[in-house]
Design an enzyme around this catalytic site. Structure first.
Site, PDB file in Angstrom:
ATOM      1  N   ASP A 132       0.691  -1.248  -0.010  1.00 23.12           N
ATOM      2  CA  ASP A 132       0.054   0.000   0.036  1.00 23.12           C
ATOM      3  C   ASP A 132       0.862   1.243   0.015  1.00 23.12           C
ATOM      4  O   ASP A 132       1.900   1.444   0.726  1.00 23.12           O
ATOM      5  CB  ASP A 132      -0.861  -0.142   1.226  1.00 23.12           C
ATOM      6  N   GLU A 168       1.277  -0.324  -4.848  1.00 20.97           N
ATOM      7  CA  GLU A 168       0.577   0.510  -5.398  1.00 20.97           C
ATOM      8  C   GLU A 168       1.368   1.740  -5.413  1.00 20.97           C
ATOM      9  O   GLU A 168       1.782   2.367  -4.368  1.00 20.97           O
ATOM     10  CB  GLU A 168      -0.578   0.790  -4.209  1.00 20.97           C
TER      11      GLU A 168
END
Length: 428
Positions: A132, A168
């Site tokens: 993330d 990401e």
């Protein structure tokens, strides 16, 4: 808690059962790993905060007294993305929100923590990690972020050589391409996603050729930094409004379908956000983007759950899954067929693109995809008009697969391909 399951989702035994059930079916499981920040309620942060609150005036923090002060980025100066630590004259980095303090990934102690966390999940049978917010490890510094990912990649692959790592990196393609220098397998391909990405732009602006150009440009871009990259195309995610809401008018269902094909037939590891396969809608606040999967219209049916609290009422255009399964022309069955085609021909998922620009135009995009000596020709018609094209020069023999968004099917004979609006033809 990096080594537990949130009770709202179940128990650790549930997770173990999930892993076992998936592996029995040949399904790999990757999990989200948030290294950029913790909660402000994490024991690491609470311990560091208490230490700073009790630090004598004028004294400097000492990691030998409280190791956790080095786990975060504390400063006496207010900087961009920093928040005030209540009861002190200290500030801490929290790029997303005051309740999500950023970790100091330059700290060896923090890296050691994640080394142990990775061990924990790999020992449970996890097959990889989604990382993330990887561009915020060091906000504004690509080089430092790449170094963090290089460390993580090496650490994980030493433990499990075939673990899959996808990051990401929500930024422009020229920037996230550089992250492949770290050696990680994949970065999410934001340039094709969302309401402003390549897929939606092609469908709204009517230039099929721009899809082929974008595919080749992507390929050239990523290959500068890695010869083993795996692109990670996706169309929407939990932070974006859902794809079915991007289109309106008579062709909206056809566009919703063909958009999924334009994503799922890209090279790499294609991702599909739950609910997109039935055309769920969800806009505005985060909770509404993350509505519960519409398995059934009956809230008491098996598998149904209470959707996120504070979600806004959203009018749904398309049927629930149980209804769509019985409709051969539903979005669900279109997506299912698309995935079947992707799986049937390895070159679709793994191949190299050659854009046949001389045969392509505003209505038709044609490219050849090759892998291990196998070749397929993919013809997309993402326009509202029927299209015909002569592809005899490409040396193909026959149509092997097709996707239709209406009852009208594409056809191929003697080198001539005919594609109704919003359809795909695969030739070999």
């Amino acid at each position: 808690d990096y080594c537990d399951i949130d009770p709202e989702y179940g128990t650790m035994d549930d997770f173990k059962n999930l892993i076992a059930a998936c592996h029995e079916r040949g399904i790999n499981v990757i999990i989200d790993l948030v290294m950029n920040h913790t909660s402000s309620q994490h024991e690491w942060f609470k311990t560091a905060a208490d230490y700073l609150k009790n630090l004598p005036e004028g004294a400097e923090p000492d990691a030998s007294e409280c190791p956790y002060v080095d786990y975060y980025n504390f400063s006496k100066e207010m900087q961009g993305g920093y928040s005030k630590l209540d009861g002190t004259d200290w500030y801490y980095e929290a790029q997303f929100w005051s309740e999500m303090p950023d970790l100091n990934l330059g700290s060896q102690a923090v890296r050691d923590e994640f080394d142990k966390i990775v061990d924990f999940w790999l020992d449970l049978g996890v097959d990889g990690f989604r990382l993330d917010a990887a561009k915020e490890y060091y906000s504004g510094s690509v080089d430092k972020n790449v170094e963090v990912l290089s460390w993580f990649h090496s650490m994980v692959k030493e433990k499990k050589e075939d673990a899959y790592i996808v990051a990401e990196v929500w930024t422009d393609q020229n920037t996230y391409a550089k992250y492949y220098e770290s050696g990680i397998d994949s970065c999410f391909d934001f340039s094709f996603a969302d309401s402003t990405g390549t897929i939606t732009s092609v469908l709204k602006n009517g230039s099929a050729s721009s899809y082929g150009k974008a595919l080749v440009n992507l390929q050239d871009n990523l290959s500068q930094y890695s010869d083993s990259y795996i692109d990670a195309p996706f169309y929407t995610n939990h932070d974006m409004a859902r794809g079915a809401g991007y289109y309106s008018g008579d062709d909206s269902e056809k566009q919703t379908k063909i958009a999924q094909a334009m994503n799922l037939l890209m090279s790499g590891s294609a991702f599909l956000y739950y609910g997109e396969e039935i055309g769920m809608r969800g806009t505005a606040n985060d909770e509404t983007k993350r509505l519960a999967m519409r398995w059934s219209g009956d809230s008491k049916d098996k598998g149904m759950c209470v959707g996120p609290q504070n979600a806004e009422e959203t009018e749904q255009t398309y049927d629930t899954l149980d209804k769509q399964m019985d409709d051969p022309y539903s979005i669900y069955n279109f997506v299912k067929q698309t995935i079947s085609i992707r799986n049937a021909f390895p070159e679709i998922a793994r191949g190299t693109n050659t854009f046949e620009k001389n045969l392509s135009n505003d209505n038709v995009c044609i490219f050849t995809r090759e892998y291990n000596g196998e070749k397929s020709v993919l013809i997309f018609n993402p326009s509202k008009d029927e299209a015909s094209v002569d592809v005899s020069s490409l040396g193909v023999n026959d149509a092997v697969a097709m996707l239709q968004t209406t009852k009208k099917a594409p056809s191929y004979k003697d080198g001539a391909a005919k594609l109704p609006a919003y359809s795909v033809l695969v030739l070999k």
